[in-house]
Design an enzyme around this catalytic site. Structure first.
Site, PDB file in Angstrom:
ATOM      1  N   PRO A   1     -11.378  -7.150   4.770  1.00  0.00           N
ATOM      2  CA  PRO A   1     -11.634  -6.728   3.028  1.00  0.00           C
ATOM      3  C   PRO A   1      -9.682  -6.613   2.633  1.00  0.00           C
ATOM      4  CG  PRO A   1     -13.183  -6.883   4.000  1.00  0.00           C
ATOM      5  CD  PRO A   1     -11.556  -6.470   5.662  1.00  0.00           C
ATOM      6  N   CYS A   2      -9.847  -7.443   1.508  1.00  0.00           N
ATOM      7  CA  CYS A   2      -8.120  -7.182   0.741  1.00  0.00           C
ATOM      8  C   CYS A   2      -8.713  -6.673  -1.275  1.00  0.00           C
ATOM      9  CB  CYS A   2      -7.487  -8.289   0.623  1.00  0.00           C
ATOM     10  SG  CYS A   2      -7.912  -9.521  -0.318  1.00  0.00           S
ATOM     11  N   GLN A   3      -9.821  -6.500  -2.146  1.00  0.00           N
ATOM     12  CA  GLN A   3     -10.177  -6.006  -2.690  1.00  0.00           C
ATOM     13  C   GLN A   3      -9.541  -4.714  -2.863  1.00  0.00           C
ATOM     14  OE1 GLN A   3     -11.960  -7.430  -0.583  1.00  0.00           O
ATOM     15  NE2 GLN A   3     -13.560  -9.783  -1.575  1.00  0.00           N
ATOM     16  N   SER A   4      -9.783  -3.206  -2.059  1.00  0.00           N
ATOM     17  CA  SER A   4      -9.271  -2.480  -2.331  1.00  0.00           C
ATOM     18  C   SER A   4      -7.849  -2.447  -2.820  1.00  0.00           C
ATOM     19  CB  SER A   4      -9.687  -1.874  -1.193  1.00  0.00           C
ATOM     20  OG  SER A   4     -11.022  -1.171  -0.998  1.00  0.00           O
ATOM     21  N   PHE A   5      -6.996  -2.960  -1.614  1.00  0.00           N
ATOM     22  CA  PHE A   5      -5.347  -3.414  -2.249  1.00  0.00           C
ATOM     23  C   PHE A   5      -4.891  -3.855  -3.366  1.00  0.00           C
ATOM     24  CE2 PHE A   5      -6.167  -2.979   2.822  1.00  0.00           C
ATOM     25  CZ  PHE A   5      -5.959  -1.594   2.244  1.00  0.00           C
TER      26      PHE A   5
END
Length: 385
Positions: free
Chosen positions: A89-93
């Site tokens: 998952p990439c949302q945090s980056f």
């Protein structure tokens, strides 16, 4: 055949490149790769994956539940895995997200744990550009944590690690009508004897594919309308590729907008966005109730007709969150238009309500870019392994 496992697969954008290739401007089956299984936690995305890749075992479960015992119980043979692909998952980056170093940001550790179990010769790890500027709890670059963690797997009792190659690839350079920069890490086991070093695919397009090239054949819509019928033949080589033999148009439905949103959309020219609207309000050329106090500068933005799209995300139909207004029509993109811009063919199936479908589209690796990665992987194996 090259034996592949897909982790955090989503709907299968990255898998697509290891199942299909382009021949005479058509997607055809690719028999160079055997995808052993895929793992995806989201139910709708997992169901969609299975609809499109019925021959691949889908593990719809939290990746933390997957270990050697779990795989053995399912009689999945993971001996001699050649390649692991996937992007946690990439949302945090993401640079448009809250950029928190939370549990989602640390999911690369699960990817690493799976490498210790599967022991592939290579891996492909994909994530957003923001990974390069994110910092951990100690203030150090997360990208350094990620790369160094892949270089040594001794804590799992393994005596191997990976040489990690890093590159930023822009989808628009590989036949996708979208400027979409993503970080790719490719790992090659250090204990392998190689004849040639890994090289990322080189750009193939000197002339980029535009939004017009991608979606100008799709029917005109107004707020709240939709259709499942094509009204014209493909107008570009790219549209011909996307259409294939598909006869029924899927997921081409416009959102419903209130009167205020309709006025904002109608006032935005091609290439303009929130600052333009506010400028007109301050100049008293638009009523003050249209002033936009929230959102980034690219929100409420209209795309360019003769340029590639900006990056498609899961908010591809939400003007208040993204530049996603159709260049020639007063509405946001439909799911099908977003899928076209992501290079999903028209016969690709998505599952769930519109927000789920848009997430499946926006979170994916563009399939056409995946094909170029698969070609480079095949060449590397042919020359080395």
């Amino acid at each position: 055949m090259i034996r592949v496992v897909d982790l955090f697969s989503g709907v299968g954008g990255l898998t697509f490149g290891f199942q299909k290739k382009i021949y005479r401007n058509r997607f055809v089956d690719d028999d160079r790769f055997d995808v052993l299984f895929a793992n995806e936690w989201d139910k709708s995305a997992a169901v969609a994956f299975k609809k499109n890749f019925s021959n691949i075992t889908m593990l719809n479960t939290d990746i933390s539940e997957v270990d050697r015992s779990y795989l053995d119980k399912l009689n999945i043979n993971v001996n001699n895995v050649d390649l692991v692909i996937g992007g946690p998952p990439c949302q945090s980056f993401s640079t448009v997200g809250k950029r928190q170093y939370d549990n989602r940001a640390k999911m690369y550790r699960e990817y690493r744990r799976m490498l210790s179990i599967l022991k592939p010769k290579m891996f492909i790890f994909e994530n957003v550009l923001g990974l390069l500027t994110m910092h951990n709890d100690l203030g150090n670059p997360v990208i350094d944590d990620v790369k160094s963690s892949f270089e040594n797997l001794e804590e799992f009792g393994e005596n191997f690690g990976y040489k990690v190659y890093e590159s930023v690839l822009n989808a628009e350079d590989f036949g996708v009508p979208q400027s979409r920069k993503r970080v790719f890490l490719v790992g090659v086991r250090k204990d392998l004897k190689l004849n040639r070093e890994w090289k990322f695919p080189s750009p193939v397009n000197s002339k980029h594919i535009t939004v017009s090239d991608a979606i100008s054949d799709l029917p005109y819509l107004v707020s709240g309308s939709g259709t499942n019928a094509y009204h014209m033949k493909p107008k570009s080589r790219y549209q011909y590729l996307m259409r294939g033999n598909q006869k029924i148009l899927k997921d081409h439905i416009s959102g419903v907008y209130g009167e205020r949103m309709k006025k904002i959309i109608a006032a935005v020219p091609e290439g303009e966005s929130k600052p333009y609207i506010n400028k007109l309000v301050l100049e008293k050329k638009l009523p003050k109730e249209l002033y936009l106090s929230s959102g980034y500068n690219n929100t409420y933005g209209r795309l360019w007709w003769n340029k590639p799209s900006t990056t498609i995300t899961n908010n591809l139909s939400t003007p208040s969150s993204l530049r996603c207004i159709h260049p020639k029509q007063d509405r946001a993109l439909t799911s099908r238009e977003g899928a076209r811009i992501q290079s999903f063919p028209d016969d690709f199936s998505f599952v769930g309500p519109k927000n789920k479908i848009n997430s499946q589209i926006g979170n994916a690796v563009p399939p056409v870019l995946s094909i170029h990665l698969a070609d480079s992987i095949f060449d590397f194996f042919k020359n080395n392994l």
